[in-house]
Scaffold this active site. Structure first.
Site, PDB file in Angstrom:
ATOM      1  N   ARG A   1      35.442   1.075 -46.196  1.00  7.73           N
ATOM      2  CA  ARG A   1      35.288   1.186 -44.939  1.00  7.73           C
ATOM      3  C   ARG A   1      34.991   2.709 -44.741  1.00  7.73           C
ATOM      4  O   ARG A   1      35.425   3.699 -45.439  1.00  7.73           O
ATOM      5  CB  ARG A   1      36.612   0.842 -44.171  1.00  7.73           C
ATOM      6  CG  ARG A   1      36.811  -0.435 -43.864  1.00  7.73           C
ATOM      7  CD  ARG A   1      35.802  -1.230 -43.022  1.00  7.73           C
ATOM      8  NE  ARG A   1      35.991  -2.556 -43.086  1.00  7.73           N
ATOM      9  CZ  ARG A   1      35.468  -3.816 -43.548  1.00  7.73           C
ATOM     10  NH1 ARG A   1      34.573  -3.346 -44.582  1.00  7.73           N
ATOM     11  NH2 ARG A   1      35.734  -5.020 -43.272  1.00  7.73           N
TER      12      ARG A   1
ATOM     13  N   GLU B   1      28.602   1.747 -36.963  1.00  8.22           N
ATOM     14  CA  GLU B   1      27.660   0.898 -37.385  1.00  8.22           C
ATOM     15  C   GLU B   1      27.032   0.244 -36.121  1.00  8.22           C
ATOM     16  O   GLU B   1      27.611  -0.236 -35.147  1.00  8.22           O
ATOM     17  CB  GLU B   1      28.032  -0.137 -38.329  1.00  8.22           C
ATOM     18  CG  GLU B   1      28.442   0.406 -39.822  1.00  8.22           C
ATOM     19  CD  GLU B   1      29.053  -0.654 -40.714  1.00  8.22           C
ATOM     20  OE1 GLU B   1      28.995  -1.661 -40.211  1.00  8.22           O
ATOM     21  OE2 GLU B   1      29.474   0.012 -41.791  1.00  8.22           O
TER      22      GLU B   1
ATOM     23  N   HIS C   1      25.691  -2.482 -44.902  1.00 13.08           N
ATOM     24  CA  HIS C   1      26.833  -2.856 -44.709  1.00 13.08           C
ATOM     25  C   HIS C   1      26.480  -4.534 -45.137  1.00 13.08           C
ATOM     26  O   HIS C   1      27.014  -5.611 -44.556  1.00 13.08           O
ATOM     27  CB  HIS C   1      27.844  -3.146 -43.544  1.00 13.08           C
ATOM     28  CG  HIS C   1      29.134  -3.496 -43.571  1.00 13.08           C
ATOM     29  ND1 HIS C   1      29.973  -2.984 -42.771  1.00 13.08           N
ATOM     30  CD2 HIS C   1      29.666  -4.141 -44.564  1.00 13.08           C
ATOM     31  CE1 HIS C   1      31.114  -3.292 -43.122  1.00 13.08           C
ATOM     32  NE2 HIS C   1      30.890  -4.143 -44.109  1.00 13.08           N
TER      33      HIS C   1
END
Length: 322
Positions: free
Chosen positions: A230, A259, A277
């Site tokens: 993260r 994001e 991601h």
């Protein structure tokens, strides 16, 4: 009457028949607008929510779902699910810890190889008709530091040690005496003992900003860092400055603070590799994750214990008593 599941995840449509065949009624709401509309329109009928850590489920949304009984999180992280709000309503929360570990570990190693061997820059040069002889480090014999030795960290360590002949050290909440890897008591000590550092720890308040300027300086000007965990684990401003000033050699990132927005400062650097991601995304991992969600839902609505419960805080009313 079948349980109704609100699906907020955008990457699993091909595998949703797994849940439909188990008798669940699905409401798909993968965009913010669809999510708000679905909660407003169907809030009283929604028994379960399927989400991801970055998408979360917030207190005001939980309040708007009076029939909600269980929240299933895809993947290990659940940082934006309001656990206190869930606990106050006695709502069960589950996650998918470990299911996508192989996919995430593969991506971590792919990023590390691409970063250390400078694959994107070499590829771009050849496409431009250039033929540069770029000298880059080998991985064999190097020291790999892993921050977080859960299922993903373990899978990375196995690949690095057995596949690439790297020595492995780690920092974890607990020392693992059952493993042959070297324990470091702090992130700074881990960085100092590493040529390459991979962040594989969960997100959340307990790991926020573990990687700061001090840790990056300990990694040093020949050190590389990879983050498939993260973004909150790293102080982004400190990372950008360290990269700009070449106080570390490079970074590869699959996760970002806001994001899908990525800081322009990161995009402009030639010692950074960026992916959107996707470390946990593979057909195998996605199918396994949805199957686990199905098992948790079936168990819950059959009155059985769920397979992967998340520990919740005490309800606020009990906290006030104590």
């Amino acid at each position: 009457m079948p349980a109704t599941v609100l699906v907020l995840v955008e990457t699993i449509n091909d595998y949703l028949p797994i849940l439909e065949h188990q008798g669940f009624h699905l409401i798909l709401a993968p965009t913010p607008a669809e999510r708000a509309a679905a909660i407003a329109r169907h809030g009283g009928q929604i028994d379960a929510v399927l989400t991801r850590g970055p998408l979360g489920l917030y207190a005001e949304e939980i309040d708007a779902l009076p029939a909600l009984k269980i929240i299933c999180v895809i993947g290990a992280g659940y940082e934006h699910v309001d656990l206190q709000a869930a606990a106050d309503r006695h709502i069960t929360v589950t996650n998918g810890a470990g299911v996508n570990a192989s996919s995430v570990a593969d991506h971590a190693m792919a990023l590390l190889l691409s970063l250390v061997r400078d694959i994107p820059r070499c590829d771009a040069a050849v496409r431009r008709g250039e033929w540069p002889k770029i000298m880059r480090p080998s991985l064999a014999g190097k020291r790999l530091g892993i921050l977080g030795l859960g299922a993903v960290g373990m899978a990375i360590a196995k690949r690095a040690n057995a596949g690439f002949d790297m020595s492995v050290c780690y920092h974890n909440r607990q020392h693992r005496s059952d493993l042959p890897y070297t324990f470091c008591s702090t992130p700074t000590e881990l960085a100092r003992a590493s040529d390459f550092l991979i962040v594989a720890t969960p997100g959340g308040l307990g790991t926020k900003h573990l990687i700061n300027r001090q840790v990056l300086d300990a990694l040093g000007p020949k050190g590389f860092i990879v983050n498939i965990a993260r973004a909150s684990v790293i102080v982004t401003a400190d990372l950008v400055t360290a990269l700009e000033q070449r106080r570390i050699a490079g970074a590869a990132l699959d996760v970002f603070d806001n994001e899908p927005q990525v800081p322009d400062a990161l995009k402009s650097l030639n010692n950074v590799i960026l992916t959107p991601h996707v470390a946990g995304l593979s057909p195998e991992a996605t199918q396994g994750t949805v199957e686990l969600v199905g098992k948790n839902l079936v168990a819950f609505f059959s009155g059985q214990p769920v397979l992967t419960p998340i520990e919740l805080p005490l309800p606020a009313a009990i906290q006030q008593v104590h």
